[in-house]
Design a protein around this motif. Structure first.
Motif, PDB file in Angstrom:
ATOM      1  N   THR A   3     -28.783  -6.252 -24.997  1.00 34.75           N
ATOM      2  CA  THR A   3     -29.467  -5.906 -26.242  1.00 34.75           C
ATOM      3  C   THR A   3     -29.492  -7.051 -27.236  1.00 34.75           C
ATOM      4  O   THR A   3     -30.464  -7.232 -27.963  1.00 34.75           O
ATOM      5  N   GLY A   4     -28.425  -7.821 -27.286  1.00 29.30           N
ATOM      6  CA  GLY A   4     -28.319  -8.891 -28.262  1.00 29.30           C
ATOM      7  C   GLY A   4     -27.042  -8.748 -29.074  1.00 29.30           C
ATOM      8  O   GLY A   4     -26.309  -7.765 -28.940  1.00 29.30           O
ATOM      9  N   SER A   5     -26.771  -9.714 -29.920  1.00 30.04           N
ATOM     10  CA  SER A   5     -25.535  -9.682 -30.698  1.00 30.04           C
ATOM     11  C   SER A   5     -25.634 -10.629 -31.881  1.00 30.04           C
ATOM     12  O   SER A   5     -26.599 -11.386 -32.019  1.00 30.04           O
ATOM     13  N   LEU A   6     -24.609 -10.566 -32.733  1.00 36.50           N
ATOM     14  CA  LEU A   6     -24.506 -11.497 -33.855  1.00 36.50           C
ATOM     15  C   LEU A   6     -23.769 -12.750 -33.398  1.00 36.50           C
ATOM     16  O   LEU A   6     -22.679 -12.672 -32.833  1.00 36.50           O
ATOM     17  N   ILE A   7     -24.383 -13.898 -33.638  1.00 39.07           N
ATOM     18  CA  ILE A   7     -23.791 -15.179 -33.256  1.00 39.07           C
ATOM     19  C   ILE A   7     -23.594 -16.023 -34.518  1.00 39.07           C
ATOM     20  O   ILE A   7     -24.510 -16.133 -35.347  1.00 39.07           O
ATOM     21  N   PHE A   8     -22.410 -16.603 -34.644  1.00 41.14           N
ATOM     22  CA  PHE A   8     -22.147 -17.446 -35.813  1.00 41.14           C
ATOM     23  C   PHE A   8     -22.843 -18.790 -35.650  1.00 41.14           C
ATOM     24  O   PHE A   8     -22.697 -19.476 -34.637  1.00 41.14           O
ATOM     25  N   ASN A   9     -23.630 -19.159 -36.650  1.00 44.35           N
ATOM     26  CA  ASN A   9     -24.346 -20.429 -36.651  1.00 44.35           C
ATOM     27  C   ASN A   9     -23.625 -21.387 -37.602  1.00 44.35           C
ATOM     28  O   ASN A   9     -23.708 -21.241 -38.825  1.00 44.35           O
ATOM     29  N   PRO A  10     -22.913 -22.370 -37.059  1.00 43.44           N
ATOM     30  CA  PRO A  10     -22.148 -23.285 -37.928  1.00 43.44           C
ATOM     31  C   PRO A  10     -23.037 -24.143 -38.823  1.00 43.44           C
ATOM     32  O   PRO A  10     -22.581 -24.643 -39.854  1.00 43.44           O
ATOM     33  N   ARG A  11     -24.304 -24.313 -38.448  1.00 38.31           N
ATOM     34  CA  ARG A  11     -25.195 -25.146 -39.264  1.00 38.31           C
ATOM     35  C   ARG A  11     -25.460 -24.515 -40.624  1.00 38.31           C
ATOM     36  O   ARG A  11     -25.582 -25.218 -41.629  1.00 38.31           O
ATOM     37  N   VAL A  12     -25.583 -23.192 -40.633  1.00 37.68           N
ATOM     38  CA  VAL A  12     -25.871 -22.503 -41.892  1.00 37.68           C
ATOM     39  C   VAL A  12     -24.653 -21.765 -42.418  1.00 37.68           C
ATOM     40  O   VAL A  12     -24.675 -21.218 -43.524  1.00 37.68           O
ATOM     41  N   GLY A  13     -23.583 -21.745 -41.614  1.00 42.32           N
ATOM     42  CA  GLY A  13     -22.358 -21.084 -42.049  1.00 42.32           C
ATOM     43  C   GLY A  13     -22.482 -19.581 -42.158  1.00 42.32           C
ATOM     44  O   GLY A  13     -21.839 -18.960 -43.010  1.00 42.32           O
ATOM     45  N   PHE A  15     -23.774 -15.681 -39.840  1.00 43.10           N
ATOM     46  CA  PHE A  15     -24.112 -15.053 -38.568  1.00 43.10           C
ATOM     47  C   PHE A  15     -25.618 -14.813 -38.488  1.00 43.10           C
ATOM     48  O   PHE A  15     -26.279 -14.544 -39.497  1.00 43.10           O
ATOM     49  N   GLU A  16     -26.150 -14.914 -37.292  1.00 44.45           N
ATOM     50  CA  GLU A  16     -27.563 -14.635 -37.068  1.00 44.45           C
ATOM     51  C   GLU A  16     -27.710 -13.794 -35.804  1.00 44.45           C
ATOM     52  O   GLU A  16     -26.864 -13.825 -34.911  1.00 44.45           O
ATOM     53  N   VAL A  17     -28.797 -13.037 -35.762  1.00 40.65           N
ATOM     54  CA  VAL A  17     -29.042 -12.150 -34.629  1.00 40.65           C
ATOM     55  C   VAL A  17     -29.669 -12.938 -33.485  1.00 40.65           C
ATOM     56  O   VAL A  17     -30.647 -13.662 -33.679  1.00 40.65           O
ATOM     57  N   ARG A  18     -29.086 -12.790 -32.313  1.00 39.48           N
ATOM     58  CA  ARG A  18     -29.671 -13.372 -31.104  1.00 39.48           C
ATOM     59  C   ARG A  18     -30.091 -12.212 -30.199  1.00 39.48           C
ATOM     60  O   ARG A  18     -29.249 -11.479 -29.684  1.00 39.48           O
ATOM     61  N   LEU A  19     -31.393 -12.046 -30.043  1.00 39.32           N
ATOM     62  CA  LEU A  19     -31.916 -10.926 -29.276  1.00 39.32           C
ATOM     63  C   LEU A  19     -31.657 -11.106 -27.786  1.00 39.32           C
ATOM     64  O   LEU A  19     -31.740 -12.216 -27.257  1.00 39.32           O
ATOM     65  N   GLY A  20     -31.356  -9.998 -27.115  1.00 42.47           N
ATOM     66  CA  GLY A  20     -31.053 -10.035 -25.692  1.00 42.47           C
ATOM     67  C   GLY A  20     -32.296  -9.881 -24.832  1.00 42.47           C
ATOM     68  O   GLY A  20     -33.424  -9.747 -25.333  1.00 42.47           O
ATOM     69  N   PRO A  21     -32.126  -9.870 -23.519  1.00 41.22           N
ATOM     70  CA  PRO A  21     -33.263  -9.814 -22.585  1.00 41.22           C
ATOM     71  C   PRO A  21     -34.037  -8.502 -22.617  1.00 41.22           C
ATOM     72  O   PRO A  21     -35.124  -8.433 -22.044  1.00 41.22           O
ATOM     73  N   ILE A  22     -33.503  -7.463 -23.287  1.00 39.61           N
ATOM     74  CA  ILE A  22     -34.241  -6.206 -23.374  1.00 39.61           C
ATOM     75  C   ILE A  22     -35.500  -6.372 -24.214  1.00 39.61           C
ATOM     76  O   ILE A  22     -36.448  -5.593 -24.104  1.00 39.61           O
ATOM     77  N   PHE A  23     -35.549  -7.431 -25.038  1.00 41.50           N
ATOM     78  CA  PHE A  23     -36.713  -7.674 -25.894  1.00 41.50           C
ATOM     79  C   PHE A  23     -37.779  -8.429 -25.108  1.00 41.50           C
ATOM     80  O   PHE A  23     -38.034  -9.614 -25.328  1.00 41.50           O
ATOM     81  N   ALA A  24     -38.389  -7.717 -24.180  1.00 39.16           N
ATOM     82  CA  ALA A  24     -39.436  -8.287 -23.335  1.00 39.16           C
ATOM     83  C   ALA A  24     -40.420  -7.182 -22.984  1.00 39.16           C
ATOM     84  O   ALA A  24     -40.125  -5.993 -23.132  1.00 39.16           O
ATOM     85  N   ASN A  25     -41.593  -7.573 -22.533  1.00 36.00           N
ATOM     86  CA  ASN A  25     -42.592  -6.578 -22.146  1.00 36.00           C
ATOM     87  C   ASN A  25     -42.218  -5.877 -20.844  1.00 36.00           C
ATOM     88  O   ASN A  25     -42.454  -4.685 -20.681  1.00 36.00           O
ATOM     89  N   ILE A  26     -41.650  -6.624 -19.912  1.00 32.72           N
ATOM     90  CA  ILE A  26     -41.207  -6.051 -18.640  1.00 32.72           C
ATOM     91  C   ILE A  26     -39.753  -6.434 -18.420  1.00 32.72           C
ATOM     92  O   ILE A  26     -39.407  -7.618 -18.433  1.00 32.72           O
ATOM     93  N   VAL A  27     -38.905  -5.434 -18.244  1.00 37.52           N
ATOM     94  CA  VAL A  27     -37.478  -5.657 -18.024  1.00 37.52           C
ATOM     95  C   VAL A  27     -37.115  -5.125 -16.639  1.00 37.52           C
ATOM     96  O   VAL A  27     -37.374  -3.961 -16.328  1.00 37.52           O
ATOM     97  N   LEU A  28     -36.540  -5.973 -15.800  1.00 35.56           N
ATOM     98  CA  LEU A  28     -36.086  -5.570 -14.471  1.00 35.56           C
ATOM     99  C   LEU A  28     -34.564  -5.514 -14.469  1.00 35.56           C
ATOM    100  O   LEU A  28     -33.895  -6.532 -14.646  1.00 35.56           O
ATOM    101  N   ALA A  29     -34.037  -4.306 -14.295  1.00 32.93           N
ATOM    102  CA  ALA A  29     -32.586  -4.109 -14.244  1.00 32.93           C
ATOM    103  C   ALA A  29     -32.189  -3.880 -12.788  1.00 32.93           C
ATOM    104  O   ALA A  29     -32.389  -2.795 -12.241  1.00 32.93           O
TER     105      ALA A  29
END
Length: 240
Positions: A3-13, A15-29
């Motif tokens: 799904t995605g998660s919060l990732i700490f970005n040291p450049r801006v100090g 957290f930012e959202v990093r979207l997971g592979p579910i954010f696609a038109n076609i998802v193969l599980a």
């Protein structure tokens, strides 16, 4: 994490959202029954709501969105059976058998099989969305709607069925019948559309006791009265 998660970005100090592979038109599980319950739960939200909640905020999944999943029914060790609620979110279930002899020979000979770079684009996202709008315009006569509901309700009273199909099964069967009719060049659904699709829509939505779900579904289809097109009207229906 799919799904995605919060990732700490040291450049801006921050957290930012990093979207997971579910954010696609076609998802193969692949082998979804090996995914732990937490992952299955996240996938359930995505399939049902069309969005994923990350850090308390909803994120909409791009449209159109399709989830294709496989599961291995042979190996039981290390698997987590999918709950009925999640199985109900899948529109159809197709049983995959071994390839034919000639196809298996082709698999051995052709080293290009499975190469993504050889896949050519035939439609874009907007084409699919436009087609979905056309599907919504396909008509279902009331007698066909009653036919669909009768089939689904019959799964709940069949003596060999421990858990029958939900109202969502009837809804999905109706939607799929519309799409099937459109592919056949019609703007209306006929009983044969329902008959052809019912086994694929219902076989993973019922739990039977000591029997094959497909055999039970075919028995229900044989016993449920079929609406017939009225000869005089052509587009009208009457119960036989």
């Amino acid at each position: 994490d799919i799904t995605g998660s919060l990732i700490f970005n040291p450049r801006v100090g921050d957290f930012e959202v990093r979207l997971g592979p579910i954010f696609a038109n076609i998802v193969l599980a692949d082998e979804i029954n090996r995914a732990p319950p937490k992952v299955q739960s996240a996938l359930l939200e995505a399939m049902q709501e069309g969005q994923v909640t990350i850090a308390g905020k909803p994120h909409e999944i791009p449209k159109p969105n399709m989830v294709i999943a496989t599961q291995n029914p042979i190996e039981l060790e290390g698997t987590y059976p999918l709950p009925e609620a999640q199985l109900d979110r899948f529109t159809i279930k197709i049983l995959m058998n071994y390839p034919s002899y000639d196809d298996e020979v082709l698999i051995v000979k052709d080293t290009r099989l499975g190469r993504v770079d050889l896949v050519n684009k035939v439609v874009d996202s907007q084409d699919i969305l436009d087609a979905m709008k056309l599907v919504d315009k396909v008509r279902i006569d009331e007698s066909i709607a009653r036919y669909i509901v009768s089939i689904v309700r019959a799964t709940r009273s069949h003596p060999k069925v421990r858990l029958g199909a939900s109202p969502r099964a009837a809804q999905m069967l109706g939607k799929l019948a519309r799409a099937w009719a459109l592919l056949d060049g019609r703007d209306y659904v006929i009983p044969d559309d329902v008959k052809q699709l019912a086994p694929y829509v219902l076989n993973h939505r019922i739990i039977v006791t000591n029997d094959d779900p497909l055999r039970v579904i075919n028995e229900i289809l044989e016993k449920t009265p079929t609406p017939m097109m009225a000869k005089a009207l052509g587009m009208g229906y009457s119960n036989e």
